[in-house]
Motif scaffolding. Structure first.
Motif, PDB file in Angstrom:
ATOM      1  N   PHE A   1       0.866  -1.181   0.000  1.00 43.03           N
ATOM      2  CA  PHE A   1       0.000   0.000   0.000  1.00 43.03           C
ATOM      3  C   PHE A   1       0.898   1.226   0.000  1.00 43.03           C
TER       4      PHE A   1
ATOM      5  N   GLU B   1       1.326   5.346  -0.096  1.00 44.70           N
ATOM      6  CA  GLU B   1       0.731   6.673   0.051  1.00 44.70           C
ATOM      7  C   GLU B   1       1.865   7.685   0.158  1.00 44.70           C
TER       8      GLU B   1
ATOM      9  N   ILE C   1       3.076   9.803   2.170  1.00 40.35           N
ATOM     10  CA  ILE C   1       3.182  10.204   3.568  1.00 40.35           C
ATOM     11  C   ILE C   1       4.649   9.983   3.923  1.00 40.35           C
TER      12      ILE C   1
ATOM     13  N   GLY D   1      -5.278   5.794   1.370  1.00 43.85           N
ATOM     14  CA  GLY D   1      -4.872   6.688   2.427  1.00 43.85           C
ATOM     15  C   GLY D   1      -5.655   8.030   2.388  1.00 43.85           C
ATOM     16  N   CYS D   2      -5.398   8.750   3.459  1.00 44.98           N
ATOM     17  CA  CYS D   2      -6.095  10.012   3.678  1.00 44.98           C
ATOM     18  C   CYS D   2      -5.913  11.002   2.534  1.00 44.98           C
TER      19      CYS D   2
ATOM     20  N   TRP E   1      -0.402  15.742   4.875  1.00 42.39           N
ATOM     21  CA  TRP E   1       0.517  15.295   5.935  1.00 42.39           C
ATOM     22  C   TRP E   1       1.479  16.403   6.350  1.00 42.39           C
TER      23      TRP E   1
ATOM     24  N   ASN F   1     -11.693   5.854   0.844  1.00 45.37           N
ATOM     25  CA  ASN F   1     -10.589   5.279   1.611  1.00 45.37           C
ATOM     26  C   ASN F   1     -11.111   4.720   2.922  1.00 45.37           C
ATOM     27  N   GLU F   2     -11.020   5.511   3.968  1.00 49.47           N
ATOM     28  CA  GLU F   2     -11.360   5.028   5.304  1.00 49.47           C
ATOM     29  C   GLU F   2     -12.620   5.780   5.712  1.00 49.47           C
TER      30      GLU F   2
ATOM     31  N   HIS G   1      -9.010  -1.743   8.346  1.00 51.29           N
ATOM     32  CA  HIS G   1      -7.774  -1.095   8.789  1.00 51.29           C
ATOM     33  C   HIS G   1      -7.546  -1.334  10.271  1.00 51.29           C
TER      34      HIS G   1
ATOM     35  N   TYR H   1      -4.376  -0.451  13.128  1.00 51.36           N
ATOM     36  CA  TYR H   1      -3.065  -0.095  13.673  1.00 51.36           C
ATOM     37  C   TYR H   1      -3.192  -0.327  15.165  1.00 51.36           C
TER      38      TYR H   1
ATOM     39  N   GLU I   1      -4.915  -1.820   5.491  1.00 47.63           N
ATOM     40  CA  GLU I   1      -3.892  -1.068   6.231  1.00 47.63           C
ATOM     41  C   GLU I   1      -3.764  -1.720   7.587  1.00 47.63           C
TER      42      GLU I   1
ATOM     43  N   PRO J   1       2.116   2.358   7.044  1.00 49.16           N
ATOM     44  CA  PRO J   1       2.545   2.844   5.734  1.00 49.16           C
ATOM     45  C   PRO J   1       3.809   2.126   5.239  1.00 49.16           C
TER      46      PRO J   1
ATOM     47  N   TRP K   1       4.543   9.590  10.500  1.00 52.70           N
ATOM     48  CA  TRP K   1       3.825   8.437  11.055  1.00 52.70           C
ATOM     49  C   TRP K   1       4.798   7.274  11.168  1.00 52.70           C
TER      50      TRP K   1
HETATM   51  O1  AHR Z   1      -1.436   4.934   6.785  1.00 53.50           O
HETATM   52  C1  AHR Z   1      -1.653   6.175   7.373  1.00 53.50           C
HETATM   53  C2  AHR Z   1      -3.122   6.569   7.398  1.00 53.50           C
HETATM   54  O2  AHR Z   1      -3.848   5.736   8.219  1.00 53.50           O
HETATM   55  C3  AHR Z   1      -3.837   6.468   6.076  1.00 53.50           C
HETATM   56  O3  AHR Z   1      -3.635   7.577   5.288  1.00 53.50           O
HETATM   57  C4  AHR Z   1      -5.282   6.384   6.485  1.00 53.50           C
HETATM   58  O4  AHR Z   1      -6.053   5.639   5.593  1.00 53.50           O
HETATM   59  C5  AHR Z   1      -5.226   5.759   7.862  1.00 53.50           C
HETATM   60  O5  AHR Z   1      -5.921   6.526   8.781  1.00 53.50           O
END
Ligand code: AHR
Length: 634
Positions: A28, A30, A32, A220-221, A251, A355-356, A413, A415, A442, A481, A491
């Motif tokens: 993935f 992005e 960022i 991603g965002c 970002w 996306n999200e 997603h 994390y 993600e 990421p 991040w």
């Molecule tokens: O991976 C970082 C961010 O995490 C992505 O841009 C978003 O989709 C998620 O909130």
């Protein structure tokens, strides 16, 4: 080393189960952490077109330098600079670019300097281009004559006499002036596949080495944008690179404690380059488009989004994207692709819509996209979102909605903490088999230190046994990421870290690599006391068969503090399946709280060895805190 225990495990090869999708382990990407501009995209000059809101950000100027817009060569990037006579023989006019946290150059390597320029009067003008080291010493110098009063592209090759991680680029006017300059660019000639406007070779090599089956982009965002005007607009990212307009990068300000006012998107590495990269890596491209919602974290209320009845332009963007990727060269967007150098289609099969996203505002919009895409491109598989969390109110609302709308895959997603990853190893064992498939779009284990330490990689390896065991329903998974610049990240953790010259593969990277390289073709039942290994005694495991390579592959994570003696009994062998006297083992082990760093990249790397087979039984010791891949050929 702790107390040893012994475990009898059984892999049943009689009936290979679900097929493992070629898309199962992917990437993935992005923009960022300076992932694109300043990262994968090999351009070394920051703000090359003077389009940052502060036109000279990234540049120092001296003498007579003026930013102008009259008679600019590229209408979507209207700013350029005029360099004029400094007014005295001992004074100088020129400008200097700082790069992205410096410009990285390698000894004896060559760099293509290019500029769009014109003489400001009827006479030919001259400029001198220099590479300057951190102590302000020039170490390479070339001259260019700007011979025309019309805008033209000029190029010269610079050869670096030394390695310098934080060089800068200085340009002097060395004739009477004036001279106008736009799109000032510096690329290594040694890009991935030697392409101009290319990508950083070492980074693409690291990606390619992962053997990805899928490539999701551009976010991603950044797909959503802090507001809709600044969402990722793929149409602005194709066509001649000089005329792709600048976009904000959210970002730059998303985290107040990680503020990067010089972070923008040039779109220099746009959708064409991203499709090409997918193709180079043999990965299925998965572009994601905006669903008419701006970032829901940053915007509350319907008034921030596109009304459901006014989505035509957004839906058009999605349909045109499919045409750009797959359309005949006689179509509007197929022609754009062909003119950029790729008449053959990119063979797009998947598209992400949103996306999200969460809340009722999402399915209301998604539905309109689905109707339009299904009507025109019924073969394209559509991916919907289950929101930012892996459970809870939004998640519980969205999954049934995704089923109702009959999306092909649902993007999840997460994390989360090491404990969460271990507790969720059986997450998909009880998922509904009748609905859409799962895309773990993600995910990353976030230890308290937020470092890419071995503990996080080990927990991911354990969790991923559950993805593999459930390959009938989990069709795609991408860590996030992907990339991070050590001097400019927003991040973490991230899969690959880099500076201006080097990159380092994290332990998490090696987990991804081992799963992708030993993907197999079908799932096999693998049990301890007739139950899948989902954490009993600190063991997590799954098994696959690779019917092409004729291999039985076991992945086993021992997260406990004890070494475990294991016996893997192979049952159900057909007569023609002859097992050799040895099996291969790939071991990934490290200290739980340490990570691979640029200066010390090999703290945790996979190590291969062999283990003797005792007939159809593999006997081994799974060391404490280790991830093991056993490969038994037949
Ligand atoms: O991976 C970082 C961010 O995490 C992505 O841009 C978003 O989709 C998620 O909130």
């Amino acid at each position: 080393m702790g107390i040893q225990s012994s475990y009898d495990l059984v892999v049943d090869v009689k009936k290979p189960g679900a097929e493992i999708q070629p898309t199962m382990y992917g990437l993935f990407f992005e923009d960022i952490n300076f992932g694109a501009d300043g990262g994968l995209y090999a351009e070394l000059v920051k703000n090359r077109s003077f389009e940052f809101p502060q036109s000279l950000m990234g540049w120092k100027t001296f003498g007579q330098v003026e930013v102008r817009t009259d008679g600019a060569p590229f209408e979507r990037n209207p700013h350029y600079v005029r360099l004029d006579n400094a007014g005295h023989g001992h004074k100088h006019t020129g400008l200097e670019n700082e790069g992205f946290r410096g410009i990285g150059v390698k000894k004896e390597a060559t760099y293509r300097f290019s500029v769009w320029a014109r003489s400001g009067n009827a006479t030919a003008q001259k400029i001198r281009i220099e590479l300057i080291d951190g102590d302000n010493n020039p170490f390479e110098r070339k001259e260019l004559t700007i011979g025309s009063g019309e805008w033209k592209k000029y190029e010269v090759i610079l050869t670096s006499s030394k390695e310098e991680a934080k060089a800068s680029l200085r340009i002097f006017l060395i004739s009477g002036g004036p001279v106008d300059m736009e799109h000032i660019s510096l690329f290594p000639t040694d890009t991935w596949k030697g392409r101009e406007n290319g990508l950083r070779r070492d980074l693409v090599e690291a990606l390619n080495e992962l053997n990805p089956g899928l490539f999701r982009f551009p976010g991603g965002c950044i797909v959503e944008g802090t507001d809709l005007e600044t969402r990722y607009n793929w149409k602005n990212s194709v066509g001649p690179v000089e005329n792709r307009p600048l976009n904000e990068n959210r970002w730059h300000y998303t985290f107040a404690h990680r503020f990067f006012p010089d972070y923008f998107q040039t779109y220099g590495m746009g959708f064409y380059e991203l499709f090409l990269l997918s193709e180079d890596m043999g990965a299925e491209p998965l572009p994601v488009v905006n669903v008419g919602l701006s970032c829901q974290y940053q915007n509350e209320g319907e008034h921030c989004h596109v009304p459901v009845g006014e989505l035509q332009d957004y839906i058009r963007d999605a349909l045109d994207l499919i045409e750009f990727a797959n359309g005949a060269i006689s179509t509007t967007w197929g022609k754009v692709r062909a003119e950029m150098g790729h008449p053959e289609p990119f063979n797009l099969k998947f598209i992400g819509i949103g996306n999200e996203q969460w809340g009722a505002e999402y399915p209301a919009r998604l539905e309109k996209f689905i109707e339009a895409i299904r009507a025109q491109y019924p073969e394209i598989k559509i991916i919907g979102s289950s929101g930012p969390q892996a459970e809870g109110k939004d998640f519980d609302y969205l999954w049934p909605e995704m089923k109702r709308l009959k999306v092909d895959l649902v993007d999840e997603h997460y994390y989360r903490s090491p404990e969460w990853f271990l507790n969720q190893a059986a997450r998909y064992d009880s998922y509904d088999r009748k609905g859409p498939k799962v895309f773990a779009g993600e995910y990353a284990c976030h230890p308290q230190s937020r470092e890419n330490n071995f503990e996080s990689a080990l927990c991911e390896s354990a969790f991923m046994t559950g993805l593999e065991r459930n390959a009938d329903i989990v069709h795609m998974a991408t860590y996030a990421p992907l990339l991070a610049h050590v001097d400019a990240w927003q991040w973490r953790p991230d899969l690959i870290w880099f500076d201006n010259l080097r990159c380092v593969r994290t332990p998490n990277y090696y987990v991804q690599k081992l799963y992708a390289h030993y993907r197999g073709t079908n799932v096999l039942p693998f049990t301890l006391n007739k139950k899948p290994l989902t954490g009993q005694e600190g063991l997590y495991a799954s098994a696959v068969i690779d019917t092409d390579k004729q291999e039985i592959i076991i992945k086993l994570s021992n997260v406990s503090n004890e070494d475990k003696d294991i016996r893997i009994n192979i049952e159900g062998l057909q007569r023609k399946m002859k097992i050799g006297s040895e099996a291969q083992v790939v071991l990934l082990k490290g200290e739980v709280d340490r990570e691979n760093r640029l200066d010390n990249p090999d703290v945790a790397v996979p190590v291969k060895s062999v283990v003797r087979m005792n007939g159809t039984v593999l006997e081994a010791t799974a060391e404490s805190q280790s991830f093991n891949v056993y490969v038994i050929s037949y």
